[in-house]
Design a protein around this motif. Structure first.
Motif, PDB file in Angstrom:
ATOM      1  N   ASP A 125      -4.548 -23.498  10.539  1.00  0.00           N
ATOM      2  CA  ASP A 125      -4.675 -22.567   9.414  1.00  0.00           C
ATOM      3  C   ASP A 125      -5.793 -21.555   9.609  1.00  0.00           C
ATOM      4  N   VAL A 126      -6.446 -21.555  10.762  1.00  0.00           N
ATOM      5  CA  VAL A 126      -7.597 -20.676  10.991  1.00  0.00           C
ATOM      6  C   VAL A 126      -7.136 -19.346  11.589  1.00  0.00           C
ATOM      7  N   THR A 127      -7.605 -18.268  11.002  1.00  0.00           N
ATOM      8  CA  THR A 127      -7.395 -16.920  11.535  1.00  0.00           C
ATOM      9  C   THR A 127      -8.752 -16.247  11.691  1.00  0.00           C
ATOM     10  N   ASP A 128      -8.768 -15.167  12.463  1.00  0.00           N
ATOM     11  CA  ASP A 128     -10.032 -14.422  12.526  1.00  0.00           C
ATOM     12  C   ASP A 128      -9.827 -12.999  12.035  1.00  0.00           C
ATOM     13  N   GLU A 129     -10.873 -12.471  11.468  1.00  0.00           N
ATOM     14  CA  GLU A 129     -10.891 -11.092  10.979  1.00  0.00           C
ATOM     15  C   GLU A 129     -12.004 -10.359  11.709  1.00  0.00           C
ATOM     16  N   ARG A 130     -11.684  -9.174  12.214  1.00  0.00           N
ATOM     17  CA  ARG A 130     -12.660  -8.412  12.998  1.00  0.00           C
ATOM     18  C   ARG A 130     -12.900  -7.057  12.332  1.00  0.00           C
ATOM     19  N   PHE A 131     -14.147  -6.733  12.192  1.00  0.00           N
ATOM     20  CA  PHE A 131     -14.542  -5.494  11.535  1.00  0.00           C
ATOM     21  C   PHE A 131     -15.274  -4.611  12.551  1.00  0.00           C
ATOM     22  N   HIS A 132     -14.730  -3.415  12.747  1.00  0.00           N
ATOM     23  CA  HIS A 132     -15.260  -2.490  13.748  1.00  0.00           C
ATOM     24  C   HIS A 132     -15.912  -1.284  13.076  1.00  0.00           C
ATOM     25  N   THR A 133     -16.980  -0.843  13.684  1.00  0.00           N
ATOM     26  CA  THR A 133     -17.501   0.480  13.341  1.00  0.00           C
ATOM     27  C   THR A 133     -16.586   1.515  13.985  1.00  0.00           C
ATOM     28  N   PRO A 134     -16.168   2.555  13.269  1.00  0.00           N
ATOM     29  CA  PRO A 134     -15.251   3.539  13.857  1.00  0.00           C
ATOM     30  C   PRO A 134     -15.723   4.023  15.226  1.00  0.00           C
ATOM     31  N   GLY A 135     -14.833   3.962  16.208  1.00  0.00           N
ATOM     32  CA  GLY A 135     -15.137   4.406  17.556  1.00  0.00           C
ATOM     33  C   GLY A 135     -15.731   3.352  18.450  1.00  0.00           C
ATOM     34  N   ASP A 136     -16.145   2.209  17.888  1.00  0.00           N
ATOM     35  CA  ASP A 136     -16.755   1.143  18.686  1.00  0.00           C
ATOM     36  C   ASP A 136     -15.670   0.148  19.085  1.00  0.00           C
ATOM     37  N   PRO A 137     -15.452  -0.099  20.393  1.00  0.00           N
ATOM     38  CA  PRO A 137     -14.385  -1.023  20.806  1.00  0.00           C
ATOM     39  C   PRO A 137     -14.686  -2.484  20.491  1.00  0.00           C
ATOM     40  N   ASP A 138     -15.951  -2.826  20.362  1.00  0.00           N
ATOM     41  CA  ASP A 138     -16.324  -4.212  20.082  1.00  0.00           C
ATOM     42  C   ASP A 138     -16.524  -4.414  18.587  1.00  0.00           C
ATOM     43  N   PRO A 139     -16.058  -5.538  18.054  1.00  0.00           N
ATOM     44  CA  PRO A 139     -16.221  -5.779  16.608  1.00  0.00           C
ATOM     45  C   PRO A 139     -17.686  -5.966  16.229  1.00  0.00           C
TER      46      PRO A 139
ATOM     47  N   LEU B 132     -10.578 -26.367   2.073  1.00  0.00           N
ATOM     48  CA  LEU B 132     -11.676 -25.792   1.293  1.00  0.00           C
ATOM     49  C   LEU B 132     -11.818 -24.289   1.510  1.00  0.00           C
ATOM     50  N   ARG B 133     -10.964 -23.709   2.321  1.00  0.00           N
ATOM     51  CA  ARG B 133     -10.909 -22.252   2.524  1.00  0.00           C
ATOM     52  C   ARG B 133     -12.288 -21.673   2.873  1.00  0.00           C
ATOM     53  N   ARG B 134     -12.932 -22.323   3.803  1.00  0.00           N
ATOM     54  CA  ARG B 134     -14.244 -21.850   4.227  1.00  0.00           C
ATOM     55  C   ARG B 134     -14.114 -20.581   5.071  1.00  0.00           C
ATOM     56  N   VAL B 135     -15.209 -19.836   5.143  1.00  0.00           N
ATOM     57  CA  VAL B 135     -15.305 -18.658   5.999  1.00  0.00           C
ATOM     58  C   VAL B 135     -16.582 -18.788   6.825  1.00  0.00           C
ATOM     59  N   ALA B 136     -16.477 -18.573   8.144  1.00  0.00           N
ATOM     60  CA  ALA B 136     -17.640 -18.661   9.020  1.00  0.00           C
ATOM     61  C   ALA B 136     -17.785 -17.363   9.801  1.00  0.00           C
ATOM     62  N   GLN B 137     -18.978 -16.794   9.795  1.00  0.00           N
ATOM     63  CA  GLN B 137     -19.239 -15.598  10.588  1.00  0.00           C
ATOM     64  C   GLN B 137     -19.712 -16.025  11.966  1.00  0.00           C
ATOM     65  N   VAL B 138     -19.098 -15.475  13.007  1.00  0.00           N
ATOM     66  CA  VAL B 138     -19.430 -15.853  14.381  1.00  0.00           C
ATOM     67  C   VAL B 138     -19.723 -14.596  15.195  1.00  0.00           C
ATOM     68  N   ASP B 139     -20.491 -14.774  16.272  1.00  0.00           N
ATOM     69  CA  ASP B 139     -20.742 -13.646  17.169  1.00  0.00           C
ATOM     70  C   ASP B 139     -19.693 -13.629  18.283  1.00  0.00           C
ATOM     71  N   GLY B 140     -19.834 -12.686  19.195  1.00  0.00           N
ATOM     72  CA  GLY B 140     -18.823 -12.519  20.232  1.00  0.00           C
ATOM     73  C   GLY B 140     -18.665 -13.725  21.130  1.00  0.00           C
ATOM     74  N   ASP B 141     -19.803 -14.354  21.532  1.00  0.00           N
ATOM     75  CA  ASP B 141     -19.716 -15.518  22.406  1.00  0.00           C
ATOM     76  C   ASP B 141     -18.996 -16.675  21.726  1.00  0.00           C
TER      77      ASP B 141
END
Length: 522
Positions: free
Chosen positions: A436-450, A461-470
């Motif tokens: 049931d886990v999906t990821d959401e990525r938010f980009h600054t316009p023009g930046d290829p990396d999220p 429990l519908r938790r949300v975890a913020q993770v870095d690229g690694d």
């Protein structure tokens, strides 16, 4: 008190439904033939009226069934909505039981013997269905008529049917097959019925004889065997009895202990503040078998200078129990008082204001700034060690069965603790991403990396975890084939970083993702 195998008991002073098993068997057959089920009623009245009924609004269902002689319509109007029907209508809806049998069971009272004579309900009888880790079941539940049917304030000995709290506990309960279950404060028996699907024996207790009578009827009506006992909390448990699972939807409502405020048996435990819930937490350990789990609902007072988790944790001192507590709601004193005064059926007016003032005075006397509500999961550890202490707040709307979440979380805790005891790290484990886990990525316009990556659970429990690229890269590689050690070695090569540094940085966060159910152990 133990349910009689041939007859459901009744009370002489305040009779509850009772009758021989053959009469209940005929009623069961009639209800089934009438399709008086959750799905059948929904099809009968439509989505709008069904949703209104869930909000305790009867009018749309009354309009949808007006003039209908269909058996399910007659039963809905009489047994759930509390409206009178004619004897002829009820005879046709219950051809085996008929009005005479329903009256003999204590379900209805008839004004006379004529076909047009009025028949009125004495109790609520409605369908109930469940589909969770314990399987699919359809039951019928008898309880006292509520405000939906009577439009009046509830009596002090009212026996509640299925309410929001009942559904919350049923959803949260671990449904692992077990030998023995104890239901403390069973009421009409709904938690005991749930437990009967995955336990060899279910014992249910209550201080209310009337509640036990109704629980006995519900057990017999639904062909379930329950060991029913009268008494408070763990008093009915015999010396040496141990249970694999204890469930309790106790009378946890914090109520002023004054003569001006009525005590409703189904919700008020007769103890000041939140001491009843504190007592259950402190005393449940001795009745749990090793590895046994206790799950209950509760309210706890909030005070300045003390977090809600500190208050609940203080109840655990000396128990040695594992504890996982999820706070699901928080109410200020005024909102809490309003909620429970209305729950008793009290309308606005001088009496409402009198009760309101009593509640506010009671909270002010103890410096209560709010009230928390949540699910408490406790466990008697299999072996000595530092007990689990997990406290989290989750105020989101949840609709999935949570029992699997708690069961998996406890099992994961044990696996990880076993690694620590063996002096091992996470590197040898192969893990997978929960379905049931999906990821959401938010980009600054023009930046290829999220700029931000969020892992989001679609269930539980519908938790949300913020993770870095690694960490996002590690999660993406968790396919159950590569070990965590191999994945982190690859990340080290890509990042031109020492493997030990990568593992030191990521392993604690991987452990958190495992504990929270984003990643799963095999």
């Amino acid at each position: 008190m133990t349910s009689d195998p041939t007859q459901a008991p009744g009370l002489a002073e305040n009779p509850a439904p009772a009758g021989p098993l053959e009469l209940l068997a005929g009623l069961r057959a009639d209800l089934r033939a009438a399709d008086y089920t959750v799905e059948g009623v929904a099809a009968l009245v439509g989505d709008v009226a069904s949703a209104a009924l869930d909000r305790e609004q009867p009018l749309p269902a009354l309009r949808a069934t007006a003039g209908s002689r269909e058996p399910a319509a007659v039963l809905l109007r009489c047994a759930t909505l509390g409206r009178a029907v004619t004897r002829a209508e009820l005879d046709a809806a219950l051809p085996r039981t008929r009005t005479a049998g329903a009256a003999a069971l204590g379900l209805v009272a008839a004004a006379g013997e004529g076909p047009d004579d009025e028949v009125r309900p004495l109790v609520d009888l409605r369908p109930y269905s469940v589909d969770d880790a314990g399987g699919v079941a359809q039951w019928w539940l008898v309880s006292d008529l509520g405000e939906l049917a009577t439009g009046e304030a509830l009596s002090a000995d009212h026996v509640l049917g299925v309410g929001g709290a009942s559904l919350t506990l049923a959803s949260a309960t671990v449904r692992t097959p077990v030998g023995r279950v104890l239901d403390v404060g069973t009421g009409c028996g709904i938690q005991a019925l749930h437990a009967s699907r995955h336990a060899r024996r279910v014992t249910a207790t209550d201080t209310s004889e009337r509640a036990l009578d109704l629980a006995a009827v519900n057990a017999a009506l639904n062909e379930v065997s329950l060991d029913l006992r009268h008494g408070s909390l763990f008093g009915p448990v015999r010396d040496g009895e141990l249970f694999d699972l204890v469930v309790s939807n106790p009378p946890f409502v914090i109520t002023p202990r004054t003569s001006a405020v009525p005590t409703y048996e189904y919700r008020d435990g007769g103890m000041p503040g939140d001491s009843l819930v504190a007592r259950i937490v402190a005393e449940v350990g001795p009745v749990l078998a090793p590895g046994g789990v206790a799950q209950l609902l509760g309210n706890w007072e909030l005070h300045d200078g003390q977090s809600w988790s500190q208050r609940v944790e203080s109840w655990l001192e000396g128990t040695g129990l594992d504890a996982w507590v999820v706070q699901r709601e928080v109410a200020d004193p005024a909102l809490y008082a309003e909620t429970w005064i209305r729950d008793g059926g009290q309308k606005a007016g001088p009496r409402f204001d009198e009760l309101y003032a009593a509640w506010l005075d009671d909270f002010a006397a103890r410096g209560v700034t709010g009230v928390g509500f949540g699910v408490v999961t406790l466990r008697r550890p299999q072996r000595p060690g530092t007990p689990l202490r997990r406290f989290e707040e989750n105020l989101a709307a949840l609709d999935d069965p949570l029992g699997e979440v708690f069961a998996r979380g406890l099992a994961t805790h044990d696996r990880l603790a076993g690694l620590d005891e063996a002096g091992q790290d996470l590197g040898d484990l192969t893990v997978t991403v929960a379905a049931d886990v999906t990821d959401e990525r938010f980009h600054t316009p023009g930046d290829p990396d999220p700029r931000i990556v969020l892992l989001r659970q679609g269930g539980g429990l519908r938790r949300v975890a913020q993770v870095d690229g690694d960490l996002a890269g590690l999660v993406g590689a968790c396919d159950g084939e590569l070990t965590l050690g191999q994945i982190t070695a690859g990340l080290a090569v890509l990042g031109e970083e020492a493997v030990g540094d990568v593992r030191t940085r990521l392993y604690p966060r991987v452990r958190s993702l495992l504990e929270d159910g984003f990643l799963l152990l095999p």
